[in-house]
Design a protein around this motif. Sequence first.
Motif, PDB file in Angstrom:
ATOM      1  N   SER A   7       0.854  -1.186   0.000  1.00 50.21           N
ATOM      2  CA  SER A   7       0.000   0.000   0.000  1.00 50.21           C
ATOM      3  C   SER A   7       0.891   1.238   0.000  1.00 50.21           C
ATOM      4  CB  SER A   7      -0.928   0.016   1.217  1.00 50.21           C
ATOM      5  OG  SER A   7      -0.176   0.057   2.417  1.00 50.21           O
ATOM      6  N   GLY A   8       0.290   2.383  -0.286  1.00 52.78           N
ATOM      7  CA  GLY A   8       1.018   3.643  -0.181  1.00 52.78           C
ATOM      8  C   GLY A   8       1.446   4.264  -1.490  1.00 52.78           C
ATOM      9  N   GLY A   9       1.206   3.583  -2.604  1.00 56.72           N
ATOM     10  CA  GLY A   9       1.576   4.161  -3.879  1.00 56.72           C
ATOM     11  C   GLY A   9       0.709   5.357  -4.223  1.00 56.72           C
ATOM     12  N   GLY A  10       1.095   6.062  -5.268  1.00 55.14           N
ATOM     13  CA  GLY A  10       0.316   7.217  -5.692  1.00 55.14           C
ATOM     14  C   GLY A  10       1.081   8.044  -6.689  1.00 55.14           C
ATOM     15  N   SER A  11       0.576   9.259  -6.915  1.00 53.30           N
ATOM     16  CA  SER A  11       1.205  10.184  -7.857  1.00 53.30           C
ATOM     17  C   SER A  11       1.816  11.340  -7.096  1.00 53.30           C
ATOM     18  CB  SER A  11       0.163  10.697  -8.854  1.00 53.30           C
ATOM     19  OG  SER A  11      -0.356   9.642  -9.618  1.00 53.30           O
ATOM     20  N   VAL A  12       3.007  11.741  -7.514  1.00 54.63           N
ATOM     21  CA  VAL A  12       3.726  12.817  -6.847  1.00 54.63           C
ATOM     22  C   VAL A  12       4.571  13.553  -7.873  1.00 54.63           C
ATOM     23  CG1 VAL A  12       5.672  11.353  -6.239  1.00 54.63           C
ATOM     24  CG2 VAL A  12       5.160  13.332  -4.824  1.00 54.63           C
ATOM     25  N   GLN A  13       4.882  14.796  -7.590  1.00 55.65           N
ATOM     26  CA  GLN A  13       5.755  15.549  -8.482  1.00 55.65           C
ATOM     27  C   GLN A  13       7.210  15.255  -8.175  1.00 55.65           C
ATOM     28  OE1 GLN A  13       4.532  19.693  -8.168  1.00 55.65           O
ATOM     29  NE2 GLN A  13       3.289  19.440 -10.008  1.00 55.65           N
ATOM     30  N   GLY A  16       9.323  15.031  -4.734  1.00 50.72           N
ATOM     31  CA  GLY A  16       8.422  14.699  -3.640  1.00 50.72           C
ATOM     32  C   GLY A  16       8.794  13.383  -2.963  1.00 50.72           C
ATOM     33  N   SER A  17       7.958  12.993  -2.008  1.00 50.94           N
ATOM     34  CA  SER A  17       8.200  11.796  -1.215  1.00 50.94           C
ATOM     35  C   SER A  17       6.956  10.917  -1.152  1.00 50.94           C
ATOM     36  CB  SER A  17       8.616  12.172   0.209  1.00 50.94           C
ATOM     37  OG  SER A  17       9.810  12.912   0.222  1.00 50.94           O
ATOM     38  N   LEU A  18       7.191   9.627  -0.987  1.00 44.29           N
ATOM     39  CA  LEU A  18       6.124   8.662  -0.743  1.00 44.29           C
ATOM     40  C   LEU A  18       6.656   7.597   0.195  1.00 44.29           C
ATOM     41  CD1 LEU A  18       4.544   7.943  -4.268  1.00 44.29           C
ATOM     42  CD2 LEU A  18       3.398   9.032  -2.322  1.00 44.29           C
ATOM     43  N   THR A  19       5.747   6.993   0.959  1.00 43.76           N
ATOM     44  CA  THR A  19       6.103   5.879   1.816  1.00 43.76           C
ATOM     45  C   THR A  19       5.268   4.676   1.435  1.00 43.76           C
ATOM     46  OG1 THR A  19       6.614   7.372   3.648  1.00 43.76           O
ATOM     47  CG2 THR A  19       6.291   5.052   4.180  1.00 43.76           C
ATOM     48  N   LEU A  20       5.937   3.601   1.057  1.00 41.15           N
ATOM     49  CA  LEU A  20       5.263   2.352   0.730  1.00 41.15           C
ATOM     50  C   LEU A  20       5.299   1.422   1.941  1.00 41.15           C
ATOM     51  CD1 LEU A  20       6.672   1.587  -2.833  1.00 41.15           C
ATOM     52  CD2 LEU A  20       4.744   3.036  -2.181  1.00 41.15           C
ATOM     53  N   SER A  21       4.236   0.674   2.128  1.00 46.24           N
ATOM     54  CA  SER A  21       4.173  -0.312   3.202  1.00 46.24           C
ATOM     55  C   SER A  21       3.809  -1.669   2.638  1.00 46.24           C
ATOM     56  CB  SER A  21       3.138   0.102   4.251  1.00 46.24           C
ATOM     57  OG  SER A  21       3.519   1.286   4.903  1.00 46.24           O
ATOM     58  N   CYS A  22       4.289  -2.705   3.294  1.00 50.26           N
ATOM     59  CA  CYS A  22       3.972  -4.076   2.906  1.00 50.26           C
ATOM     60  C   CYS A  22       3.572  -4.828   4.175  1.00 50.26           C
ATOM     61  CB  CYS A  22       5.174  -4.730   2.250  1.00 50.26           C
ATOM     62  SG  CYS A  22       4.979  -6.490   1.905  1.00 50.26           S
ATOM     63  N   ALA A  23       2.337  -5.291   4.204  1.00 50.25           N
ATOM     64  CA  ALA A  23       1.842  -6.064   5.341  1.00 50.25           C
ATOM     65  C   ALA A  23       2.050  -7.539   5.054  1.00 50.25           C
ATOM     66  CB  ALA A  23       0.374  -5.765   5.576  1.00 50.25           C
ATOM     67  N   LEU A  84      11.994  11.967  -5.208  1.00 43.70           N
ATOM     68  CA  LEU A  84      11.572  11.089  -6.289  1.00 43.70           C
ATOM     69  C   LEU A  84      11.797  11.742  -7.643  1.00 43.70           C
ATOM     70  CD1 LEU A  84       8.406   9.657  -4.590  1.00 43.70           C
ATOM     71  CD2 LEU A  84      10.245   8.280  -5.579  1.00 43.70           C
ATOM     72  N   LYS A  85      12.122  10.908  -8.619  1.00 40.84           N
ATOM     73  CA  LYS A  85      12.404  11.354  -9.975  1.00 40.84           C
ATOM     74  C   LYS A  85      11.443  10.658 -10.933  1.00 40.84           C
ATOM     75  CE  LYS A  85      17.295  11.439  -8.692  1.00 40.84           C
ATOM     76  NZ  LYS A  85      17.429  12.901  -8.526  1.00 40.84           N
ATOM     77  N   PRO A  86      11.224  11.227 -12.102  1.00 41.11           N
ATOM     78  CA  PRO A  86      10.329  10.574 -13.078  1.00 41.11           C
ATOM     79  C   PRO A  86      10.761   9.140 -13.402  1.00 41.11           C
ATOM     80  CG  PRO A  86      10.717  12.835 -13.727  1.00 41.11           C
ATOM     81  CD  PRO A  86      11.603  12.579 -12.548  1.00 41.11           C
ATOM     82  N   GLU A  87      12.049   8.864 -13.374  1.00 39.68           N
ATOM     83  CA  GLU A  87      12.527   7.505 -13.669  1.00 39.68           C
ATOM     84  C   GLU A  87      12.218   6.507 -12.560  1.00 39.68           C
ATOM     85  OE1 GLU A  87      14.298  10.362 -13.815  1.00 39.68           O
ATOM     86  OE2 GLU A  87      16.366  10.063 -13.090  1.00 39.68           O
ATOM     87  N   TRP A 115       5.530 -12.987  -3.323  1.00 42.88           N
ATOM     88  CA  TRP A 115       5.372 -11.660  -3.924  1.00 42.88           C
ATOM     89  C   TRP A 115       3.995 -11.083  -3.615  1.00 42.88           C
ATOM     90  CZ3 TRP A 115       9.232  -9.251  -6.700  1.00 42.88           C
ATOM     91  CH2 TRP A 115      10.346 -10.043  -7.010  1.00 42.88           C
ATOM     92  N   GLY A 116       3.970  -9.759  -3.471  1.00 45.07           N
ATOM     93  CA  GLY A 116       2.700  -9.066  -3.386  1.00 45.07           C
ATOM     94  C   GLY A 116       2.193  -8.727  -4.777  1.00 45.07           C
ATOM     95  N   GLN A 117       1.040  -8.049  -4.825  1.00 41.44           N
ATOM     96  CA  GLN A 117       0.402  -7.704  -6.093  1.00 41.44           C
ATOM     97  C   GLN A 117       0.916  -6.395  -6.671  1.00 41.44           C
ATOM     98  OE1 GLN A 117      -1.777  -9.765  -7.826  1.00 41.44           O
ATOM     99  NE2 GLN A 117      -0.949 -11.159  -6.279  1.00 41.44           N
ATOM    100  N   GLY A 118       1.581  -5.602  -5.867  1.00 40.41           N
ATOM    101  CA  GLY A 118       2.167  -4.372  -6.372  1.00 40.41           C
ATOM    102  C   GLY A 118       1.345  -3.132  -6.073  1.00 40.41           C
ATOM    103  N   THR A 119       2.032  -1.992  -6.040  1.00 40.47           N
ATOM    104  CA  THR A 119       1.394  -0.696  -5.877  1.00 40.47           C
ATOM    105  C   THR A 119       2.076   0.283  -6.827  1.00 40.47           C
ATOM    106  OG1 THR A 119       0.723   0.995  -4.260  1.00 40.47           O
ATOM    107  CG2 THR A 119       2.884   0.002  -3.934  1.00 40.47           C
ATOM    108  N   GLN A 120       1.287   1.097  -7.512  1.00 45.84           N
ATOM    109  CA  GLN A 120       1.810   1.962  -8.559  1.00 45.84           C
ATOM    110  C   GLN A 120       2.359   3.260  -7.979  1.00 45.84           C
ATOM    111  OE1 GLN A 120       2.106   1.409 -11.931  1.00 45.84           O
ATOM    112  NE2 GLN A 120       3.119   3.413 -12.090  1.00 45.84           N
ATOM    113  N   VAL A 121       3.533   3.639  -8.445  1.00 40.30           N
ATOM    114  CA  VAL A 121       4.138   4.932  -8.110  1.00 40.30           C
ATOM    115  C   VAL A 121       4.363   5.689  -9.408  1.00 40.30           C
ATOM    116  CG1 VAL A 121       6.193   6.092  -7.219  1.00 40.30           C
ATOM    117  CG2 VAL A 121       5.240   4.117  -6.003  1.00 40.30           C
ATOM    118  N   THR A 122       3.841   6.902  -9.484  1.00 42.06           N
ATOM    119  CA  THR A 122       3.995   7.735 -10.672  1.00 42.06           C
ATOM    120  C   THR A 122       4.583   9.075 -10.255  1.00 42.06           C
ATOM    121  OG1 THR A 122       2.086   6.685 -11.712  1.00 42.06           O
ATOM    122  CG2 THR A 122       2.828   8.777 -12.635  1.00 42.06           C
TER     123      THR A 122
END
Length: 125
Positions: A7-13, A16-23, A84-87, A115-122
Motif C-alpha cells: 500500500s502507499g503508492g500514488g502520484s507525486v511531483q 516529492g516523497s512517498l512511503t510504501l508499506s507491505c503487510a 523522487l524522480k520521473p525515472e 510476492w505481493g500484487q504491487g502498488t503503482q508509483v507515478t
Amino acid sequence: QVQLVESGGGSVQSGGSLTLSCAASGYTYPTYSMAWFRQAPGKEREGVAMIDSRGNTIYADSVKGRFTISQDNADTLTLQMNDLKPEDTAMYYCASAIGRLYGGAQLLRLSYQYWGQGTQVTVSS
C-alpha cells in the motif's frame, strides 16, 4: 501461507516523497530476506532495496541516498522514498525469501519465493 500486501503508492511531483508499506502474514521463518522490487512498462523487474532478519540492508545504486528500507515490526516492511524522480515511476512489489541472501542474490528476482500484487508509483516532472 505467506501473503504480502502493498500500500502507499500514488502520484507525486518530481522531488516529492512517498512511503510504501507491505503487510506480511503467515510468515514464520526465523531467518529471511525481504525486498522491494519495481517494474516500469517495457522493462524487467529490478531490485530496489533489501533487508534481512539481522537488519542488514542493501540498495540499488539508482536509489542510494534517496530510499530507505525498514522493518518496523515482524509484519510490516516500509520503503521511504525521498527526492523522487520521473525515472522512479513503476509498479513496486514487496517480496520475501526464506533465509538470508548474500551478494548478487540479494536483489535478484529469482531469489524470492513470495510476492505481493504491487502498488503503482507515478512521478511527474
